[in-house]
Scaffold this active site. Structure first.
Site, PDB file in Angstrom:
ATOM      1  N   ASP A  86       0.823  -1.199   0.000  1.00 10.75           N
ATOM      2  CA  ASP A  86       0.000   0.000   0.000  1.00 10.75           C
ATOM      3  C   ASP A  86       0.863   1.257   0.000  1.00 10.75           C
ATOM      4  O   ASP A  86       0.588   2.218  -0.722  1.00 10.75           O
ATOM      5  CB  ASP A  86      -0.927  -0.017   1.223  1.00 10.75           C
ATOM      6  CG  ASP A  86      -1.926   1.116   1.197  1.00 10.75           C
ATOM      7  OD1 ASP A  86      -2.715   1.178   0.249  1.00 10.75           O
ATOM      8  OD2 ASP A  86      -1.907   1.946   2.131  1.00 10.75           O
ATOM      9  N   LYS A 129       1.276   4.347  -2.844  1.00 11.11           N
ATOM     10  CA  LYS A 129       1.169   5.772  -2.552  1.00 11.11           C
ATOM     11  C   LYS A 129       2.422   6.520  -2.984  1.00 11.11           C
ATOM     12  O   LYS A 129       2.340   7.613  -3.565  1.00 11.11           O
ATOM     13  CB  LYS A 129       0.929   5.976  -1.056  1.00 11.11           C
ATOM     14  CG  LYS A 129      -0.421   5.447  -0.569  1.00 11.11           C
ATOM     15  CD  LYS A 129      -0.568   5.566   0.933  1.00 11.11           C
ATOM     16  CE  LYS A 129      -1.915   5.033   1.394  1.00 11.11           C
ATOM     17  NZ  LYS A 129      -2.087   5.084   2.860  1.00 11.11           N
TER      18      LYS A 129
END
Length: 816
Positions: free
Chosen positions: A679, A683
Site C-alpha cells: 500500500d 502511494k
C-alpha cells in the site's frame, strides 16, 4: 371583444371542459367572447390512425371509431342534464355516422387522398365545438356556434392550406358586425377551399385560426389557453428547472416556437404581428397564473440576454459536397429549387466558406425523398465526380439558444459551445443568423436532454451546478461518504451553488439507478431491489442515462473496477476514486488515464490515494504547476501502520494491535496489503509520478519487516495466525528500537531517482518521531523548499477522513 382559444388538453374530457366553461363565463363579463376550440385531446391522432388503417384495409379502424364515439358521447352525458341530451346526442351520432361512411369508403377503395384526409380530420374540431356550444347554452348562456369553414377561405393545398386573407378578413368582419351573441364558438384548425372543400391549416392550426380572427377584428389581445404556464425557458418535460417566461417579444417567440416550443404553433404569430396584437399564453388548470405575454416590446425587460432554449427532434442532415462546387455559381440555386419542388421544408442551413459543401436540415420523414430528388438533379455532376451523392445523417436534433438581445452581448456562443463540449456533446453543424437572435446547433438526439439541462444550468440557474454521482462501493468509506452528502446537501446548494444527486449506487451484489436522484434516507432498501452488479452493466446504465456532469465514484479497492476508468473518461464521465490500483499500475496506464482526462475534459481526481483527506496531491499539483521541482520526498504514508506501531508496546501483542486497526477501519480488508508495504509503495509511486517522474511500482525497493511466512499466506485468517506464530520477531523489533531511544515508523523515501519503503528506527530529533495516532506526514524538498521542506501532516486513515477527501474532490469538480 375577447378572443380565446382552448387547446386539446384543455378540452380533453368533461372535467377539463367544465374548467373552460368557467373561464369563458368570466371573460364574458368583460366583453363578448369568441371561443376557438381544438379537438378533444388525442382525437386528431385517433382520426389519422383510423384513416390510415382504413386505407390500408386494416379493420382496426373500427375499434378506433368506437372509441371516438364513446369519448364524445360520454362528454355530452356528463356535462348536460338528461333532459337536454337527446338532440345533442342525435346530432353527434349523425356526425359520427358521416365519419364512419368516409372511413368505410377509404377501406373499400384502399386509398386516402389528401382532400379526404382533411375532411376526416375536421371531425375532431367540428364535434368539440358543437358540444361546447351546446353545453354553454345548457348553462343559460347566449352562445352560438359558427362554422370556421364559412369564414376562413384557403387554396386547395390540403393538409396545410394557405389562407386567402383578403377574402377571409372580409368574411370575418362581416359576420361579427352582425353577430350580437355574448359567446361565439368556432372550431379551430379547419377552413374551406375556394371550390368548397374542407381544408386544414396544419397541426396546431387551431392557434392559427384564433390569430386569423383576432387580426381580422383588430382586437388588442389574444389568449391561448393550454396545459402549461406559458412559454418556458426550456421544455419542462426534459428540464425540471425550466420556468415560464413572463414577457417575451414576437421575434423571440417565433424563434422558440419554430424550434420546438410546442405550446405555440409558429404561424400563429404571423397574422397578429403586423397588427401589434398582444398574445397571452395561459394555463387552463392554473387560470390565476400570469403565463407568458408576447408583444412587440415586452412590458418588463429581462437582464438575461437569453430568453429560452428549445429543440427540434427527428432531424436529418443532408450534405451536398464535392470539389466541383468550389467557385461555380448556381449549385445553391439548383439545390433549393429541387427541394422546393418536392415541397420539403428546410429547417436548418449552413455552408462552408470554402463553398465545398452545403448542409440542410429537414425532418426525417422527408429524407429519402430529398436524397432521391437531389441525386437526380445532380446526376451529371455525380457521374463526372464533380460532386458526391447526397450524404444523409439521421437520428439528430437541433437545439437553439434564443434571445432578442444576444447581439449586444459578447461570448454567448463561446459559453454555449464550451458548455456542450464539457459534457461530451458533439456538434455536427452550427448556424447563426446575422440578427444574432438565434444560435442553432445539430447534435445527436440521445444528447438532447443532457444538452438542454446543461445549457439551462449555464444561462438560467444562478450559477448552480447539478452533479450526478454514480457511486460504486457502499462499505465503510462509501457509507460515510453518503452520510456526508446527505448532511451537507443543503449547505452545498445554498452556499456553493452545487446540487449533488446520487443517480446510481452499487455494492458487490446489487446496483440501483434513479434518474431524479436516490433518496439517501432509504438507499439501502432501494439497493436491495436493484439488479445484479456487473462493471459493464454499471457503465452501460450511466451511458444510457446520459446525464450532465456525471461523476463515477469508486470507493472500492478492486482491480476490476480500476480497470474500467478509461471507459468512463472516454465518455466524458469524471472519475473520483480512493482506489489506488489505477494510478499505481503500469506507468503507461497511468499516463493514458491522465491523457484521457485532458482529451475528453473529464476530471480524474484521486486525492485520497495518498493521505486520505489530507491535501497532499492537490498541494503537489500546485507546486508543479507553479514551476517548482521536487527533488526529495520523505513520508510516513500509512495511517494504519502508524496507528499499529504507535500502539504496539511491551504490554500488547502485535496481533492484537493489527486486529484493532482492522476493526476500526484503518487497514484494508486484507491487512497484509498495508503491513507488507504494498500500500505504501502504491502511494509513493503516485507521489513520484505526480512530481513529474516516470517510475514503475516494481522499481521501488521494499524493505519488508514481515517474516516470509506472513508474506506467503493465502488468506486473511492465515495471515493473522502468522502474526501470533512470529510474535517474538515483532517484540524484538520493538525492543531494539526502544533500546536506541527510537520509535518504529514505516517510511517512504525518494531521492536521486531511487525509491524505497521500509521500517526505520526514528530518533527523537526527527520530524517523524512525534507522529501520533493514525497521522500521515510528507516532506517535500524542492527548488523552493531546500533547507526547510514543505510539510503536510494530519490524519491519514479512517473511513470518515477518506470519505471527506472524496467529498472534497467532488466539490472541486463542482467549482470548476
Amino acid at each position: 371583444m375577447n378572443i380565446i382559444k382552448f387547446g386539446g388538453t384543455s378540452v380533453a374530457n368533461a372535467q377539463n371542459i367544465a374548467r373552460c366553461i368557467t373561464i369563458i363565463k368570466q371573460k364574458k363579463q368583460e366583453a363578448p367572447v369568441v371561443v376557438v376550440v381544438s379537438a378533444l385531446g388525442g382525437v386528431t391522432d385517433l382520426l389519422l390512425a383510423a384513416a390510415i388503417n382504413a386505407s390500408e384495409k386494416n379493420e382496426d379502424y373500427k375499434p378506433v371509431l368506437q372509441q371516438l364515439e364513446e369519448r364524445h358521447l360520454e362528454v355530452i352525458k356528463t356535462l348536460l342534464p338528461a333532459t337536454e341530451q337527446s338532440s345533442v346526442l342525435s346530432h353527434a351520432k349523425r356526425e359520427l355516422n358521416r365519419l364512419e361512411t368516409l372511413l368505410d369508403g377509404c377501406y373499400l377503395l384502399g386509398e386516402l387522398s389528401e382532400r379526404t384526409k382533411d375532411l376526416i380530420l375536421s371531425f375532431g374540431e367540428v364535434l368539440s365545438s358543437y358540444i361546447i356550444s351546446e353545453v354553454l347554452k345548457g348553462h343559460g348562456e347566449d352562445a352560438v356556434l359558427a362554422d370556421s369553414r364559412e369564414l376562413i377561405k384557403t387554396n386547395s393545398r390540403f393538409g396545410k392550406a394557405v389562407v386567402n386573407f383578403e377574402l377571409t378578413n372580409s368574411l370575418i368582419a362581416g359576420y361579427f358586425a352582425e353577430n350580437k351573441n355574448d359567446i361565439t364558438v368556432l372550431p379551430g384548425f379547419i377552413a374551406q377551399s375556394g371550390d368548397g372543400y374542407t381544408t386544414t391549416l396544419g397541426r396546431g392550426g387551431s392557434d392559427y385560426t384564433a390569430a386569423i380572427i383576432a387580426a381580422a377584428l383588430n382586437v388588442p389581445s389574444l389568449e391561448i389557453w393550454t396545459d402549461v404556464n406559458g412559454i418556458y425557458t426550456a421544455n419542462p418535460k426534459l428540464v425540471k428547472q425550466a420556468e415560464p417566461i413572463p414577457y417575451i417579444t414576437f421575434e423571440e417567440a417565433m424563434e422558440l416556437s419554430h424550434f420546438g416550443a410546442k405550446v405555440l404553433y409558429p404561424p400563429t404569430i404571423q397574422p397578429i404581428l403586423t397588427k401589434d396584437i398582444t398574445l397571452h399564453i395561459k394555463n387552463t388548470f392554473e387560470p390565476e397564473a400570469h403565463g407568458s405575454t408576447i408583444s412587440k416590446v415586452p412590458e418588463v425587460k429581462s437582464q438575461n440576454p437569453i430568453r429560452g432554449i428549445s429543440n427540434v427532434d427527428d432531424i436529418t442532415l443532408i450534405t451536398l459536397e464535392g470539389p466541383g462546387m468550389v467557385g461555380v455559381a448556381g449549385f445553391s440555386k439548383r439545390l433549393f429549387e429541387v427541394i422546393s419542388k418536392e415541397n420539403i421544408n428546410v429547417i436548418f442551413i449552413t455552408q462552408a466558406s470554402s463553398e465545398h459543401s452545403i448542409c440542410l436540415g429537414i425532418v426525417d420523414a422527408e429524407a429519402k425523398k430529398a436524397k432521391a430528388a437531389i441525386d437526380a438533379e445532380f446526376d451529371f455532376e455525380i457521374r463526372q465526380l464533380k460532386i458526391y451523392p447526397a450524404i444523409i445523417e439521421n437520428g439528430l436534433s437541433i437545439i437553439a439558444v434564443v434571445g432578442e438581445n444576444m447581439k449586444n452581448h459578447q461570448g454567448l456562443s463561446g459559453r454555449m459551445f464550451s458548455t456542450l463540449g464539457k459534457n461530451n456533446i458533439n456538434i455536427r453543424a452550427i448556424a447563426q443568423g446575422a440578427s444574432e437572435r438565434n444560435i442553432s446547433a445539430v447534435i445527436d438526439s440521445r444528447d438532447v436532454k443532457k444538452a438542454l439541462n446543461t445549457l439551462h444550468e449555464t444561462f438560467f440557474e444562478d450559477a448552480t451546478v447539478q452533479l450526478n454521482l454514480f457511486v460504486m462501493g457502499v462499505g465503510n468509506v462509501g457509507e460515510k461518504f453518503l452520510d456526508q452528502i446527505k448532511s451537507q446537501y443543503a449547505y452545498l446548494k445554498d452556499n456553493l451553488r452545487i446540487n449533488v444527486r446520487i443517480a446510481g449506487l452499487s455494492n458487490s451484489r446489487k446496483m440501483y439507478f434513479e434518474e431524479e436522484g436516490i433518496d439517501l434516507n432509504n438507499y439501502k432498501t432501494a439497493l436491495e431491489t436493484g439488479e445484479p452488479t456487473t462493471t459493464d452493466g454499471f457503465i452501460a446504465a450511466i451511458k444510457q442515462l446520459n446525464l450532465r456532469n456525471s461523476i463515477f465514484v469508486d470507493n472500492t479497492a478492486s482491480n476490476v473496477v480500476a480497470a474500467t476508468y478509461a471507459q468512463y473518461l472516454k465518455n466524458s464521465i469524471a472519475v473520483v476514486t480512493c482506489n489506488k490500483v489505477a494510478c499505481s499500475s503500469e506507468y503507461e496506464n497511468y499516463k493514458l488515464l491522465k491523457n484521457l482526462s485532458r482529451q475528453y475534459n473529464a476530471p480524474f481526481l484521486f486525492e485520497t490515494n495518498v493521505g486520505a483527506g489530507l491535501p497532499i496531491i492537490d498541494t503537489l499539483k500546485n507546486l508543479i504547476a507553479s514551476g517548482d521541482r521536487v527533488h526529495k520526498i520523505q513520508a510516513v504514508l500509512s495511517g494504519s501502520l502508524n496507528f499499529i506501531f504507535n500502539n504496539f508496546n511491551e504490554s500488547t501483542t502485535f496481533y492484537d494491535v493489527v486486529k484493532q486497526a482492522q476493526t476500526e477501519g484503518y487497514t484494508e480488508p486484507d491487512p497484509k496489503i498495508d503491513l507488507s508495504g504494498i500500500d505504501v509503495k502504491r502511494k509513493l509511486v503516485i507521489l513520484i509520478r505526480e512530481s513529474g517522474y516516470e517510475m514503475e511500482i516494481d522499481d521501488i525497493e521494499n524493505r519488508s519487516f514481515l517474516p516470509q511466512q506472513s508474506l506467503d499466506t493465502a488468506s486473511v485468517d492465515d495471515f493473522f495466525d502468522s502474526l501470533t506464530t512470529h510474535a517474538a520477531h515483532f517484540n524484538e523489533l520493538y525492543a531494539k528500537a526502544s533500546a536506541e531511544g527510537s520509535r518504529l515508523k514505516f517510511v517512504a523515501s525518494f531521492e536521486n531517482g531511487k525509491a524505497n519503503v521500509g521500517l526505520q528506527f526514528i530518533p527523537k530529533d526527527h520530524p517523524f518521531y512525534n507522529l501520533e495516532g493514525k497521522d500521515n506526514i510528507v516532506l517535500f524538498y524542492t527548488d523552493r523548499y531546500v533547507d526547510q521542506p514543505l510539510l503536510i501532516k494530519g490524519a491519514g486513515a479512517g473511513a470518515a477522513v477518506t470519505a471527506s477527501g472524496i467529498f472534497a474532490d467532488i466539490i472541486r469538480i463542482g467549482n470548476k
